[in-house]
Design a protein around this motif. Sequence first.
Motif, PDB file in Angstrom:
ATOM      1  N   GLU A   1     -10.613  -3.531   8.431  1.00 19.62           N
ATOM      2  CA  GLU A   1      -9.947  -2.595   9.331  1.00 19.62           C
ATOM      3  C   GLU A   1      -8.629  -2.086   8.736  1.00 19.62           C
ATOM      4  OE1 GLU A   1     -12.589  -5.000  12.016  1.00 19.62           O
ATOM      5  OE2 GLU A   1     -11.133  -5.508  10.470  1.00 19.62           O
ATOM      6  N   TRP A   2      -7.891  -2.967   8.082  1.00 21.30           N
ATOM      7  CA  TRP A   2      -6.603  -2.549   7.511  1.00 21.30           C
ATOM      8  C   TRP A   2      -6.784  -1.498   6.421  1.00 21.30           C
ATOM      9  CZ3 TRP A   2      -1.848  -2.998   9.277  1.00 21.30           C
ATOM     10  CH2 TRP A   2      -1.577  -3.989  10.229  1.00 21.30           C
ATOM     11  N   HIS A   3      -7.922  -1.510   5.768  1.00 18.74           N
ATOM     12  CA  HIS A   3      -8.164  -0.547   4.693  1.00 18.74           C
ATOM     13  C   HIS A   3      -9.077   0.598   5.127  1.00 18.74           C
ATOM     14  CE1 HIS A   3      -5.988  -2.950   1.799  1.00 18.74           C
ATOM     15  NE2 HIS A   3      -6.667  -4.011   2.172  1.00 18.74           N
ATOM     16  N   ALA A   4      -9.337   0.687   6.433  1.00 13.37           N
ATOM     17  CA  ALA A   4     -10.152   1.796   6.941  1.00 13.37           C
ATOM     18  C   ALA A   4      -9.420   3.117   6.703  1.00 13.37           C
ATOM     19  CB  ALA A   4     -10.432   1.607   8.429  1.00 13.37           C
TER      20      ALA A   4
ATOM     21  N   VAL B   1      -5.217   2.481   7.430  1.00 16.35           N
ATOM     22  CA  VAL B   1      -4.514   1.916   8.581  1.00 16.35           C
ATOM     23  C   VAL B   1      -3.182   1.314   8.136  1.00 16.35           C
ATOM     24  CG1 VAL B   1      -4.560   0.064  10.299  1.00 16.35           C
ATOM     25  CG2 VAL B   1      -6.581   1.517   9.964  1.00 16.35           C
ATOM     26  N   ALA B   2      -3.203   0.559   7.033  1.00  6.45           N
ATOM     27  CA  ALA B   2      -1.956  -0.028   6.522  1.00  6.45           C
ATOM     28  C   ALA B   2      -0.982   1.060   6.100  1.00  6.45           C
ATOM     29  CB  ALA B   2      -2.261  -0.959   5.354  1.00  6.45           C
ATOM     30  N   GLY B   3      -1.495   2.153   5.539  1.00  4.90           N
ATOM     31  CA  GLY B   3      -0.632   3.262   5.155  1.00  4.90           C
ATOM     32  C   GLY B   3       0.037   3.914   6.346  1.00  4.90           C
ATOM     33  N   VAL B   4      -0.657   3.984   7.480  1.00  2.33           N
ATOM     34  CA  VAL B   4      -0.067   4.549   8.696  1.00  2.33           C
ATOM     35  C   VAL B   4       1.086   3.671   9.183  1.00  2.33           C
ATOM     36  CG1 VAL B   4      -0.476   5.142  11.111  1.00  2.33           C
ATOM     37  CG2 VAL B   4      -2.194   5.693   9.385  1.00  2.33           C
TER      38      VAL B   4
ATOM     39  N   ALA C   1       7.871   8.428  -0.711  1.00  2.68           N
ATOM     40  CA  ALA C   1       8.633   7.575  -1.621  1.00  2.68           C
ATOM     41  C   ALA C   1       8.232   6.114  -1.454  1.00  2.68           C
ATOM     42  CB  ALA C   1      10.134   7.749  -1.361  1.00  2.68           C
ATOM     43  N   TYR C   2       8.029   5.677  -0.215  1.00  4.11           N
ATOM     44  CA  TYR C   2       7.626   4.286   0.040  1.00  4.11           C
ATOM     45  C   TYR C   2       6.236   4.017  -0.526  1.00  4.11           C
ATOM     46  CZ  TYR C   2       6.842  -0.062   2.641  1.00  4.11           C
ATOM     47  OH  TYR C   2       6.573  -1.360   2.975  1.00  4.11           O
ATOM     48  N   TRP C   3       5.304   4.948  -0.277  1.00  8.37           N
ATOM     49  CA  TRP C   3       3.942   4.767  -0.800  1.00  8.37           C
ATOM     50  C   TRP C   3       3.940   4.708  -2.331  1.00  8.37           C
ATOM     51  CZ3 TRP C   3       1.290   9.053   2.616  1.00  8.37           C
ATOM     52  CH2 TRP C   3       1.028   8.536   3.898  1.00  8.37           C
ATOM     53  N   HIS C   4       4.695   5.603  -2.970  1.00 12.13           N
ATOM     54  CA  HIS C   4       4.674   5.676  -4.430  1.00 12.13           C
ATOM     55  C   HIS C   4       5.420   4.518  -5.090  1.00 12.13           C
ATOM     56  CE1 HIS C   4       3.930  10.269  -3.962  1.00 12.13           C
ATOM     57  NE2 HIS C   4       2.794   9.612  -4.083  1.00 12.13           N
ATOM     58  N   ALA C   5       6.397   3.939  -4.403  1.00  8.31           N
ATOM     59  CA  ALA C   5       7.181   2.855  -4.994  1.00  8.31           C
ATOM     60  C   ALA C   5       6.412   1.540  -5.013  1.00  8.31           C
ATOM     61  CB  ALA C   5       8.499   2.678  -4.230  1.00  8.31           C
TER      62      ALA C   5
ATOM     63  N   THR D   1      -0.992  -3.079   2.461  1.00 14.22           N
ATOM     64  CA  THR D   1      -1.977  -4.006   3.012  1.00 14.22           C
ATOM     65  C   THR D   1      -1.515  -4.470   4.382  1.00 14.22           C
ATOM     66  OG1 THR D   1      -0.934  -5.985   2.101  1.00 14.22           O
ATOM     67  CG2 THR D   1      -2.479  -4.797   0.670  1.00 14.22           C
ATOM     68  N   ARG D   2      -2.243  -5.432   4.944  1.00 12.07           N
ATOM     69  CA  ARG D   2      -1.892  -5.960   6.260  1.00 12.07           C
ATOM     70  C   ARG D   2      -0.497  -6.576   6.285  1.00 12.07           C
ATOM     71  NH1 ARG D   2      -6.524  -9.853   7.422  1.00 12.07           N
ATOM     72  NH2 ARG D   2      -5.444 -10.010   9.400  1.00 12.07           N
ATOM     73  N   ALA D   3       0.065  -6.887   5.093  1.00  9.11           N
ATOM     74  CA  ALA D   3       1.395  -7.486   5.033  1.00  9.11           C
ATOM     75  C   ALA D   3       2.468  -6.558   5.596  1.00  9.11           C
ATOM     76  CB  ALA D   3       1.733  -7.856   3.590  1.00  9.11           C
ATOM     77  N   VAL D   4       2.181  -5.256   5.718  1.00  9.01           N
ATOM     78  CA  VAL D   4       3.190  -4.313   6.206  1.00  9.01           C
ATOM     79  C   VAL D   4       3.418  -4.480   7.705  1.00  9.01           C
ATOM     80  CG1 VAL D   4       1.642  -2.394   6.820  1.00  9.01           C
ATOM     81  CG2 VAL D   4       3.943  -1.914   5.961  1.00  9.01           C
TER      82      VAL D   4
END
Length: 392
Positions: A130-133, A152-155, A192-196, A202-205
């Motif tokens: 689900e986290w990687h959906a 989902v984790a990216g959101v 910037a956050y995604w690229h860094a 992942t679910r750790a966010v």
Amino acid sequence: MSGRRTEPYGDRGPLAPGTGGPPPEPEHHVLKSLLGAWALAACAPAEAEAVEEHLGDCGTCADEALRLREAVGLLHRPESLDLDPALRTRVLETCLERRPPRIPVPEWATAYDAETARLDALLQDFGDSEWHAPVRLRWYEGDEASTRRTTVAGVIAHLLTVDGLVAVALGLEDPLGDVRPARPTPSDRTEAYWHAARFPPTRAVRGPWREQSHRLVRTVAFTGSDTGRMTVPYGDFALPLHDAMLDRAFECWVHAEDIAEAVDYPYDPPSGRHLHDMVDLAARLLPVVLENRRHHGLAAPVERRLVAAGEPGRSLRLEIEGSGGGEWLIPLDSPAAKGSAEHEVAHVALDGAEFCRLAAGHVPPPEAAAGQEGDREAIRDVLFAAASLSRM
């Protein structure tokens, strides 16, 4: 319960063969010990018959047998025992209504508190799949629909970084750390956050996002209502803190719906009170957005002179139906003008949740309004201005 299932009559035992006559009456304590097995339908036929005969004569055992049967019924409910996902929100709302928290949350922050709690409850039992959906973020730039694919984790990472604008304004830690975006806008901070990150989120966010949302609510609760007048910069514009918290609640709900759609899970709109506040924020921002679109040639020019500040001018009546309903008069010719029923030139009616989805860029403007009357050009300008409120 006794283990001697074939000899239910205690120390006296069954009557020996060939002695004649009926078996002796079982003792009360023996029959009472069989009530649990009887309630579960686990007694031998002779035991069940003896227990049922005893229940007709002993009121105490009859009451106990009824209680045990009801308990067994609860253990064998045919329907699903899965908790309603909205249960946590309803329990929290009921508790807060009955007993206000020791440090009350300002009214303008309650929507953010509720929406982050609802989203956190949705995320609680997600597995890695689900986290990687895949999730498709949607918004409008100018008059064109735009999209961005993430997970989902990216959101959640996106919500973390944009909520960070409020955190920084309150003097809290910036979730970006040492990362420096090209501009301090929500989209640039997110990119910037995604690229860094060395790897995709992942679910750790969830942990940092959850803790930051708690810190924001605690901070505004401890600092008091006057804090709501401070300004939160968004790069291209700024909002008072009380409106920024409502804006963050709105985006949290919208992206929670994106996530729920990605994992095929139901998700309800906010409560009517919070939905009304979100509609009100959008309605208050519409005149400024209309003016900005007019400067860029995206809305019809004002045919007459600008209306003086505080004076009534041409207006559109925005009628919101259903949950969060109400009416707003949107001035069309100047952000400083006053909405006026006497100068109404158009009327638009929409459902509350549908209007918010329009403002989120999730509904095409031509398909949004359930009812339209009056100046078609004014209606088009307002609907596209509402969609222009959206951003990544």
